[in-house]
Design an enzyme around this catalytic site. Structure first.
Site, PDB file in Angstrom:
ATOM      1  N   ARG A   1       0.834  -1.202   0.000  1.00  0.00           N
ATOM      2  CA  ARG A   1       0.000   0.000   0.000  1.00  0.00           C
ATOM      3  C   ARG A   1       0.867   1.249   0.000  1.00  0.00           C
ATOM      4  O   ARG A   1       0.599   2.207  -0.731  1.00  0.00           O
ATOM      5  CB  ARG A   1      -0.955   0.020   1.204  1.00  0.00           C
ATOM      6  CG  ARG A   1      -1.938   1.194   1.151  1.00  0.00           C
ATOM      7  CD  ARG A   1      -2.875   1.235   2.341  1.00  0.00           C
ATOM      8  NE  ARG A   1      -3.975   2.165   2.121  1.00  0.00           N
ATOM      9  CZ  ARG A   1      -3.922   3.469   2.382  1.00  0.00           C
ATOM     10  NH1 ARG A   1      -2.807   3.997   2.869  1.00  0.00           N
ATOM     11  NH2 ARG A   1      -4.968   4.235   2.161  1.00  0.00           N
ATOM     12  N   CYS A   2       1.911   1.266   0.824  1.00  0.00           N
ATOM     13  CA  CYS A   2       2.802   2.422   0.869  1.00  0.00           C
ATOM     14  C   CYS A   2       3.410   2.713  -0.502  1.00  0.00           C
ATOM     15  O   CYS A   2       3.632   3.875  -0.858  1.00  0.00           O
ATOM     16  CB  CYS A   2       3.925   2.194   1.873  1.00  0.00           C
ATOM     17  SG  CYS A   2       3.441   2.327   3.593  1.00  0.00           S
ATOM     18  N   MET A   3       3.704   1.659  -1.259  1.00  0.00           N
ATOM     19  CA  MET A   3       4.418   1.820  -2.523  1.00  0.00           C
ATOM     20  C   MET A   3       3.508   2.165  -3.700  1.00  0.00           C
ATOM     21  O   MET A   3       3.971   2.173  -4.840  1.00  0.00           O
ATOM     22  CB  MET A   3       5.181   0.535  -2.852  1.00  0.00           C
ATOM     23  CG  MET A   3       6.304   0.211  -1.883  1.00  0.00           C
ATOM     24  SD  MET A   3       7.322  -1.160  -2.444  1.00  0.00           S
ATOM     25  CE  MET A   3       6.134  -2.503  -2.507  1.00  0.00           C
TER      26      MET A   3
END
Length: 413
Positions: free
Chosen positions: A392-394
């Site tokens: 999700r962060c990426m």
């Protein structure tokens, strides 16, 4: 219906913004990695292989993959965008007039590709060929005049799409401030985003994309803690209410620890009514439901109604209009939960309802997801995870299929 935008975390992914690890990661050293917010120095070639496999999984699921540096290079072909980017990066007080003048000439003469590299990989003191003055004389040869941006890998933090609006965030850590400035430049100048309405901004109160979860159409959860401030959450609430993008914002206080820096390190949606959650904090996780009262104060500002805190999962289910928001635990016990939470077990990326991308190393969490009926798409992340961030962060979803609900016919605007 707009081609751009998202009204949930789980609608089928159509377009996503990624950043392939590049030269900026090769600039990490044992001396600067703490300042640049990395726990370890990654093996860059392996990180690129892992990221390429991640991007291909998304393409195989039907998503269009956009790359941040490619968009930035295309943006910098515009003279106005170039001058804005150069002026912004040289605005710091640490350079001094002599070095600032030299760097302005260097950057102005660069091609769009070279300028992208300078802005993302940085410029070391020993790489300058002029501008010799007190600044360059007193700095070490390997000190950076323009810092590299290794955290560009985590495209989720610098912008979030809420319906058809791009929300430009304001990152709290000094090492990451320029990420939002570059993202804002792309949305303002690149032809792909011409006419896109924008809210927030890199100059406003701190809000980070990892703290913003689109729980359902019209329902937004915002983590408030180490990175997103109460003032930032209030600013977001005011703007989404004013633009008709949401009817309720849930402010969720989270522990101010490195392991739980964002709300999406604690929980992420994997289906319309299912969420993977770090069990060691679930009993203490609360939410304040914020709504627009419909009234204005003496200054003409909307008066917000803030409800008393209640258990997060209960408040979220009520706001989403579902009977229950089912939670799937990270790990099997407190120790394994802490280990897999640290390895981004909660930081999943839904590519469709009930289909989510995870790091393969979180075996227990992935097994729990599958037991709950979730299709797991595992990816390698031994090097990608060195900056403490998961799928999700990426990824910054730029377009998802709408789930409906509020504005069921599409996005407003």
């Amino acid at each position: 219906m707009s081609e751009l935008g998202a009204d949930s975390e789980v609608g089928r992914l159509r377009t996503v913004l990624l950043h392939r690890p590049g030269r900026e990661l090769t600039r990490l050293t044992p001396r600067n990695n703490d300042k640049l917010l990395f726990d370890a120095i990654p093996w860059v070639a392996r990180a690129q292989e892992e990221h390429d496999a991640f991007a291909q999984e998304l393409r195989d699921r039907g998503a269009e993959v956009l790359y941040l540096t490619r968009l930035l290079t295309e943006t910098l072909a515009d003279p106005g965008a170039r001058e804005q980017a150069i002026s912004t990066v040289l605005a710091g007080l640490e350079l001094g007039d002599t070095m600032r003048g030299y760097l302005h000439r260097l950057l102005s003469d660069a091609t769009p590709e070279e300028l992208t590299d300078h802005l993302t990989a940085g410029i070391r003191n020993d790489e300058v060929r002029g501008g010799f003055g007190l600044v360059t004389s007193l700095l070490a040869h390997d000190d950076f005049l323009i810092d590299p941006l290794p955290n560009l890998l985590f495209t989720r933090d610098s912008s979030v799409w809420i319906r058809d609006h791009a929300a430009i965030t304001s990152l709290a850590m000094p090492a990451r401030k320029r990420e939002t400035e570059l993202t804002e430049l792309i949305y303002a100048w690149h032809p792909r985003f011409a006419g896109t309405p924008r809210i927030l901004g890199s100059h406003l109160e701190h809000v980070e994309g990892g703290d913003v979860l689109l729980l359902a159409p019209g329902v937004i959860a915002v983590g408030v803690g180490e990175r997103t401030t109460p003032a930032g959450a209030e600013r977001l609430a005011r703007q989404v209410f004013a633009d008709g993008l949401a009817r309720v914002v849930l402010a969720v206080p989270i522990a101010q620890e490195r392991a739980t820096m964002h709300l999406d390190t604690v929980c992420t949606l994997v289906d319309t009514d299912k969420m993977v959650v770090y069990p060691n904090v679930i009993d203490s996780l609360a939410a304040y439901a914020v709504t627009d009262s419909g009234e204005v104060d003496d200054s003409g500002r909307a008066v917000l109604t803030v409800a008393d805190p209640r258990p997060f999962l209960d408040v979220a289910a009520e706001a989403m209009g579902i009977e229950r928001l089912h939670h799937i635990d990270t790990g099997l016990d407190p120790v394994s939960a802490e280990r897999e939470q640290w390895d981004d077990g909660n930081n999943t990326l839904a590519v469709a309802p009930g289909v989510t991308v995870t790091y393969e190393r979180n075996h227990q969490t992935n097994a729990a997801l599958e037991a709950a009926g979730i299709e797991v798409v595992p990816i390698a992340g031994s090097e990608l995870g060195s900056g403490r961030g998961g799928p999700r962060c990426m990824s910054c979803p730029i377009s998802r299929e709408p789930l409906g609900g509020d504005g069921a016919s599409g996005f407003p605007g």
